[in-house]
Each structure stands twice: as structure tokens, then as C-alpha cells.
Design a protein around this motif. Sequence first.
Motif, PDB file in Angstrom:
ATOM      1  N   ASN A  37       0.858  -1.189   0.000  1.00  0.00           N
ATOM      2  CA  ASN A  37       0.000   0.000   0.000  1.00  0.00           C
ATOM      3  C   ASN A  37       0.890   1.233   0.000  1.00  0.00           C
ATOM      4  O   ASN A  37       1.442   1.612   1.043  1.00  0.00           O
ATOM      5  CB  ASN A  37      -0.915   0.001   1.223  1.00  0.00           C
ATOM      6  N   PRO A  38       1.085   1.860  -1.146  1.00  0.00           N
ATOM      7  CA  PRO A  38       1.963   3.038  -1.197  1.00  0.00           C
ATOM      8  C   PRO A  38       1.429   4.206  -0.380  1.00  0.00           C
ATOM      9  O   PRO A  38       2.166   5.159  -0.123  1.00  0.00           O
ATOM     10  CB  PRO A  38       2.030   3.379  -2.685  1.00  0.00           C
ATOM     11  N   GLY A  39       0.160   4.135   0.051  1.00  0.00           N
ATOM     12  CA  GLY A  39      -0.402   5.171   0.903  1.00  0.00           C
ATOM     13  C   GLY A  39      -0.480   4.769   2.360  1.00  0.00           C
ATOM     14  O   GLY A  39      -1.245   5.361   3.132  1.00  0.00           O
ATOM     15  N   ALA A  40       0.317   3.778   2.763  1.00  0.00           N
ATOM     16  CA  ALA A  40       0.274   3.287   4.137  1.00  0.00           C
ATOM     17  C   ALA A  40       0.794   4.329   5.121  1.00  0.00           C
ATOM     18  O   ALA A  40       1.626   5.177   4.796  1.00  0.00           O
ATOM     19  CB  ALA A  40       1.095   2.007   4.260  1.00  0.00           C
ATOM     20  N   ARG A  41       0.316   4.262   6.332  1.00  0.00           N
ATOM     21  CA  ARG A  41       0.828   5.094   7.428  1.00  0.00           C
ATOM     22  C   ARG A  41       2.161   4.510   7.881  1.00  0.00           C
ATOM     23  O   ARG A  41       2.270   3.314   8.158  1.00  0.00           O
ATOM     24  CB  ARG A  41      -0.193   5.062   8.568  1.00  0.00           C
ATOM     25  N   ILE A  42       3.205   5.319   7.948  1.00  0.00           N
ATOM     26  CA  ILE A  42       4.537   4.843   8.336  1.00  0.00           C
ATOM     27  C   ILE A  42       5.105   5.742   9.419  1.00  0.00           C
ATOM     28  O   ILE A  42       4.659   6.878   9.606  1.00  0.00           O
ATOM     29  CB  ILE A  42       5.501   4.798   7.131  1.00  0.00           C
ATOM     30  N   ASP A  43       6.123   5.245  10.141  1.00  0.00           N
ATOM     31  CA  ASP A  43       6.691   6.039  11.233  1.00  0.00           C
ATOM     32  C   ASP A  43       8.218   6.082  11.182  1.00  0.00           C
ATOM     33  O   ASP A  43       8.882   6.179  12.202  1.00  0.00           O
ATOM     34  CB  ASP A  43       6.207   5.512  12.587  1.00  0.00           C
ATOM     35  N   PHE A  44       8.804   5.999   9.969  1.00  0.00           N
ATOM     36  CA  PHE A  44      10.255   6.100   9.830  1.00  0.00           C
ATOM     37  C   PHE A  44      10.576   7.193   8.813  1.00  0.00           C
ATOM     38  O   PHE A  44       9.723   7.594   8.013  1.00  0.00           O
ATOM     39  CB  PHE A  44      10.868   4.760   9.411  1.00  0.00           C
ATOM     40  N   THR A  45      11.815   7.652   8.826  1.00  0.00           N
ATOM     41  CA  THR A  45      12.211   8.759   7.957  1.00  0.00           C
ATOM     42  C   THR A  45      13.267   8.378   6.909  1.00  0.00           C
ATOM     43  O   THR A  45      13.575   9.176   6.036  1.00  0.00           O
ATOM     44  CB  THR A  45      12.779   9.914   8.797  1.00  0.00           C
ATOM     45  N   LYS A  46      13.795   7.154   7.024  1.00  0.00           N
ATOM     46  CA  LYS A  46      14.775   6.698   6.044  1.00  0.00           C
ATOM     47  C   LYS A  46      14.921   5.186   6.197  1.00  0.00           C
ATOM     48  O   LYS A  46      14.805   4.650   7.294  1.00  0.00           O
ATOM     49  CB  LYS A  46      16.134   7.367   6.271  1.00  0.00           C
ATOM     50  N   HIS A  47      15.174   4.498   5.087  1.00  0.00           N
ATOM     51  CA  HIS A  47      15.496   3.074   5.173  1.00  0.00           C
ATOM     52  C   HIS A  47      16.447   2.696   4.049  1.00  0.00           C
ATOM     53  O   HIS A  47      16.424   3.276   2.962  1.00  0.00           O
ATOM     54  CB  HIS A  47      14.222   2.215   5.136  1.00  0.00           C
ATOM     55  N   ILE A  48      17.304   1.726   4.340  1.00  0.00           N
ATOM     56  CA  ILE A  48      18.233   1.167   3.361  1.00  0.00           C
ATOM     57  C   ILE A  48      18.197  -0.349   3.533  1.00  0.00           C
ATOM     58  O   ILE A  48      18.536  -0.870   4.602  1.00  0.00           O
ATOM     59  CB  ILE A  48      19.671   1.682   3.564  1.00  0.00           C
ATOM     60  N   GLY A  49      17.784  -1.052   2.505  1.00  0.00           N
ATOM     61  CA  GLY A  49      17.696  -2.499   2.587  1.00  0.00           C
ATOM     62  C   GLY A  49      19.021  -3.181   2.334  1.00  0.00           C
ATOM     63  O   GLY A  49      19.864  -2.680   1.578  1.00  0.00           O
ATOM     64  N   MET A  50      19.226  -4.311   2.978  1.00  0.00           N
ATOM     65  CA  MET A  50      20.400  -5.137   2.674  1.00  0.00           C
ATOM     66  C   MET A  50      20.190  -5.743   1.287  1.00  0.00           C
ATOM     67  O   MET A  50      19.171  -6.407   1.045  1.00  0.00           O
ATOM     68  CB  MET A  50      20.541  -6.252   3.709  1.00  0.00           C
ATOM     69  N   PRO A  51      21.102  -5.518   0.340  1.00  0.00           N
ATOM     70  CA  PRO A  51      20.907  -6.032  -1.021  1.00  0.00           C
ATOM     71  C   PRO A  51      20.613  -7.528  -1.031  1.00  0.00           C
ATOM     72  O   PRO A  51      21.318  -8.314  -0.387  1.00  0.00           O
ATOM     73  CB  PRO A  51      22.237  -5.718  -1.710  1.00  0.00           C
ATOM     74  N   PHE A  52      19.555  -7.903  -1.718  1.00  0.00           N
ATOM     75  CA  PHE A  52      19.076  -9.274  -1.869  1.00  0.00           C
ATOM     76  C   PHE A  52      18.538  -9.886  -0.573  1.00  0.00           C
ATOM     77  O   PHE A  52      18.072 -11.030  -0.580  1.00  0.00           O
ATOM     78  CB  PHE A  52      20.174 -10.198  -2.429  1.00  0.00           C
ATOM     79  N   LEU A  53      18.564  -9.154   0.522  1.00  0.00           N
ATOM     80  CA  LEU A  53      18.140  -9.725   1.805  1.00  0.00           C
ATOM     81  C   LEU A  53      17.055  -8.915   2.500  1.00  0.00           C
ATOM     82  O   LEU A  53      16.560  -9.331   3.536  1.00  0.00           O
ATOM     83  CB  LEU A  53      19.345  -9.853   2.759  1.00  0.00           C
ATOM     84  N   SER A  54      16.674  -7.762   1.955  1.00  0.00           N
ATOM     85  CA  SER A  54      15.673  -6.948   2.645  1.00  0.00           C
ATOM     86  C   SER A  54      14.280  -7.564   2.561  1.00  0.00           C
ATOM     87  O   SER A  54      13.434  -7.305   3.414  1.00  0.00           O
ATOM     88  CB  SER A  54      15.649  -5.524   2.087  1.00  0.00           C
ATOM     89  N   GLN A  55      14.024  -8.384   1.529  1.00  0.00           N
ATOM     90  CA  GLN A  55      12.792  -9.165   1.491  1.00  0.00           C
ATOM     91  C   GLN A  55      12.992 -10.405   0.635  1.00  0.00           C
ATOM     92  O   GLN A  55      13.359 -10.325  -0.533  1.00  0.00           O
ATOM     93  CB  GLN A  55      11.606  -8.372   0.930  1.00  0.00           C
ATOM     94  N   ILE A  56      12.753 -11.552   1.235  1.00  0.00           N
ATOM     95  CA  ILE A  56      12.725 -12.828   0.523  1.00  0.00           C
ATOM     96  C   ILE A  56      11.364 -13.436   0.809  1.00  0.00           C
ATOM     97  O   ILE A  56      11.015 -13.691   1.965  1.00  0.00           O
ATOM     98  CB  ILE A  56      13.849 -13.772   0.994  1.00  0.00           C
ATOM     99  N   HIS A  57      10.585 -13.626  -0.227  1.00  0.00           N
ATOM    100  CA  HIS A  57       9.222 -14.139  -0.077  1.00  0.00           C
ATOM    101  C   HIS A  57       9.047 -15.380  -0.934  1.00  0.00           C
ATOM    102  O   HIS A  57       9.374 -15.378  -2.122  1.00  0.00           O
ATOM    103  CB  HIS A  57       8.209 -13.074  -0.502  1.00  0.00           C
ATOM    104  N   LEU A  58       8.540 -16.443  -0.313  1.00  0.00           N
ATOM    105  CA  LEU A  58       8.257 -17.683  -1.013  1.00  0.00           C
ATOM    106  C   LEU A  58       6.879 -18.167  -0.594  1.00  0.00           C
ATOM    107  O   LEU A  58       6.574 -18.233   0.607  1.00  0.00           O
ATOM    108  CB  LEU A  58       9.298 -18.767  -0.672  1.00  0.00           C
ATOM    109  N   SER A  59       6.044 -18.510  -1.549  1.00  0.00           N
ATOM    110  CA  SER A  59       4.732 -19.058  -1.213  1.00  0.00           C
ATOM    111  C   SER A  59       4.279 -19.987  -2.321  1.00  0.00           C
ATOM    112  O   SER A  59       4.589 -19.775  -3.497  1.00  0.00           O
ATOM    113  CB  SER A  59       3.707 -17.938  -1.003  1.00  0.00           C
ATOM    114  N   ALA A  60       3.570 -21.036  -1.940  1.00  0.00           N
ATOM    115  CA  ALA A  60       3.046 -21.998  -2.911  1.00  0.00           C
ATOM    116  C   ALA A  60       1.791 -22.627  -2.343  1.00  0.00           C
ATOM    117  O   ALA A  60       1.624 -22.709  -1.121  1.00  0.00           O
ATOM    118  CB  ALA A  60       4.086 -23.069  -3.231  1.00  0.00           C
TER     119      ALA A  60
END
Length: 469
Positions: A37-60
Motif C-alpha cells: 500500500n503506497p499510501g500506508a501510514r509509516i513512522d520512519f524517515t529513512k530506510h536502506i535495505g540489505m541487497p538481496f536480503l531486505s525481502q525474501i518471499h516464497l509461497s506456494a
Amino acid sequence: MWKKALILFVFSTFLANAQNRPLLYNVDDLPQSLLQNPGARIDFTKHIGMPFLSQIHLSAGSTGVTAYDIFSDENNNVNQRVRDVMNSITNRDYFSVNQQIEVLSLGWKVGNKGYFSTGIYQELDVFAYFPKDPAILAFEGNADYIGRDFKFSDASFTGEILTVYHAGLNYKVDAKLTVGGRFKLYSGIFNVESTGNEGIFRTIETPGGPNFYRHEVSELNVRINTSGYASLKDEEGMTVDQAVSELLSRSFFGQNVGLGLDLGFNYRVTDQFSVNGSIQDLGLMFHQKDVENYNYYGSFQTSGLEPLFPELDDNEQAIPYWEIFEERLDRSLQDETTENAYTTWRPLKYNASFQFGTGKSILPCDYLLSKKPRFMNLFGMIISGANRPKGPTYGVTAYWDRKVTDNLRFRLAYAVDEYTLTKLGFMVSSRFKNFNIYLAANDIIGYTNLANANSASLQLGMQFIFKDL
């Protein structure tokens, strides 16, 4: 043609849940909530993801059948187990897989009311309906189904691998309303789709005809579109490892492109109660390079062969009945391979939810909320789904979200969807100074016996999140 179709279908099925991720939806201190949701309510001012590790999602997942139903030891007759499964599921049951890896993710505060985020992620999405009529015809034949129509429309599947470049803006309009949008550029790596197929096969009794039965194929129109496949197929002697290596080489600059958009909002009705909604991947892929289409169409009737056995001398040849039959079949049912460009819609996803908070606390670093109170306990419900070739999939999730401290929170969820009526989920997010790590698992009951589970989903990631005071 049918051999190619079978290979592509098996590939699609075994690579393989809806893509929606309710365990991270509305989690205001995780940047991944902005992807839903690009219009979500958030409470941070900056973020930097760990390359290839900030999100890993698997579902089946699969509806109507599990691996246990086929490979169980309770019945030693495998054919009977397969037959029971085919009889129990319908042509609207499906197999699905979704995988997503965030390659790059970062964002920062813009002015007093905005937050800009951007990144790159790679996604695989496969969705295949169970082709009930063709499967029964292939497995059992037509002897017990005289007069029944076998529909080729049951065969319907899509599969794609692509890289997504995105940039979005989250903007606080006022104390109550936050809106957002995200622009996406899709870079296609591989695509296969076969939807909207038509045609019927039937066998009918003809007591007064030349034979007891007549077999008919009526208005057949089956089409399989592919992009990124022809070049792999044409490479003589290519191994699986080489094919995977070739696909990976296209990860950042695929041969085909597309455009998409995410939109969302969050509205605080009161300090305690809020509603929000979003749509994701409102977009198109344009397949113009490395394209190959397989078409099979036409109509055909036959009452079988009626051979004659005349006396022949040494210079005469027997009538070539089979060759004549094949020529007639080929004239009526056309097999064609083309290289025509095609366009596909991305599977549109949608979310709508409400949330109620209790246990008031003050969060002075929440710049988007202008130092409004936060709540330690959040109770909510999410309705989510995705558009698919035969209609939308759906799911309803209720959750309890507990902010234990500023650095630790967890979420317990119960969901009902097309996979199961008893889906339990758990999410935990922890922060050590500015370093965040989170883990989310859905359908926890299924993890006790994956072979007997209809679905499984796992998400994890780590990143740096900053909250300026």
C-alpha cells in the motif's frame, strides 16, 4: 504441439497462494508495507535495505488437492488415488506459486509530508488451473464417457519471471489522510500463457451409422504464447543449468518491457479507527522479442476406419488407410507456430482493511502523524485478492498486532481463503538500534506436515531503518 504444451504446463505447475501478504500489511514500521500500500501510514524517515536480503518471499499452494492425497500409503493403488483426486477437484481448482526477492530497497523523507521510496525486485509468478476434462480424457479415455463434452477451455495457465524497477511517493495530505502511488517498469525474463482456449471433444453413439460411435472435435482453438522461451529451446544440447544461467543473465535487462502502477490510501476516521485500501500491479507487459506462439485449431469428425480387404496381385499395394486418415486429420486440425507479439495484463492485486487501536502510547518520532498517539494493540481485518484468468481469488484475514516495545512487535493472524479455512500466521519484527530483522510465516498448521498442506508462505528480511527525532 501437444508435447510442447505438456512440457510448458508441467514446468509451470512444478515451479509453483495468492501474492497478497497480510502479515506485513499495515505494519507501519516496515518499508515492505509500502509495496503493498503506497499510501500506508509509516513512522520512519529513512530506510536502506540489505541487497538481496531486505525481502525474501516464497509461497506456494493448491486448492482441492495436496501431495498427501496422491502419495499417501493408505491406499497402495496409485491409479485409484489419482482417479479419486481427479473426481474430487474441479476445473476452477488451481496450483500457484509466488516468489519475490528484493534486490535493492531504499527511501527517505521528502519535505515535511512526503516519503520517497525506490528499489528493484525480481518476481516469479505461476498460476495454473487444473485441466480436469483433458486430464480425465488422457488418464481414463472416453469409454465410460459416451456423450460427454470434454472442454479444452479447462486448460488455462500463466507463468512469468520478471524484474521490477519502481519508485513511489507516500504523502500525508492532512492529519487524517495519507495517499500514495508507485510507478513500475517491468523487465520481462520469461513468460508463458494459455488462456481463453476453446473447443470440445465428444464421442456419441450412432446406431444407424457406419460405426457404433462417432468422435468429434468441435471448434478447437488452443493457443500458447511464450516469450523468452524460443531462444532456450533452439539452443541444441542446452542443459538445465545452462538454461537457468541464461535466464539469470536477463535478470536486470530483459528482452520485453511493461508499465504498471500501484495506488493506495490510509484514512484515520478517529485516533483509534482507520480504514485503508490499495491496488497493486495495474499494468501491462508487451511481449515483442523472443516470442513464439503455438496454435491448434479446427474441427474434425470420424467414425473410425473402414478397411477393405480386396484380393491383390503382386503389383498392387494395399490401400494406405492410416496415411489417408492422417492427411484428413491434418487438413481439419491445423498445427501452427508463429512469432506474433502479444500483450498480457499483470495479475491485479487489491487490498482493503480497517484497524482499531487500544492501549494508547506516545510516539514522538512519528513525523507523518505529527506526534499523534500510537496504540500498543492493533486489531484489524484485511480483504485481499488477485485477478486471475477465470475470476478473482480471495482471502479474509483478521489479526492482532502487538507493539511490545519500540524495538519489538509481533502479529498473530487467522485467515480464510480458497486454500484453507484454518490458516494461522505469525510475524515478528525486531530492531537493534537502526538494524531491523523480521520473519513472517503463514499457515503455521501446515508446517507440521507440508505434504498434507494446501499452502505455505514464508517471508524474511533485514534492513536499516531510521527514525529521526
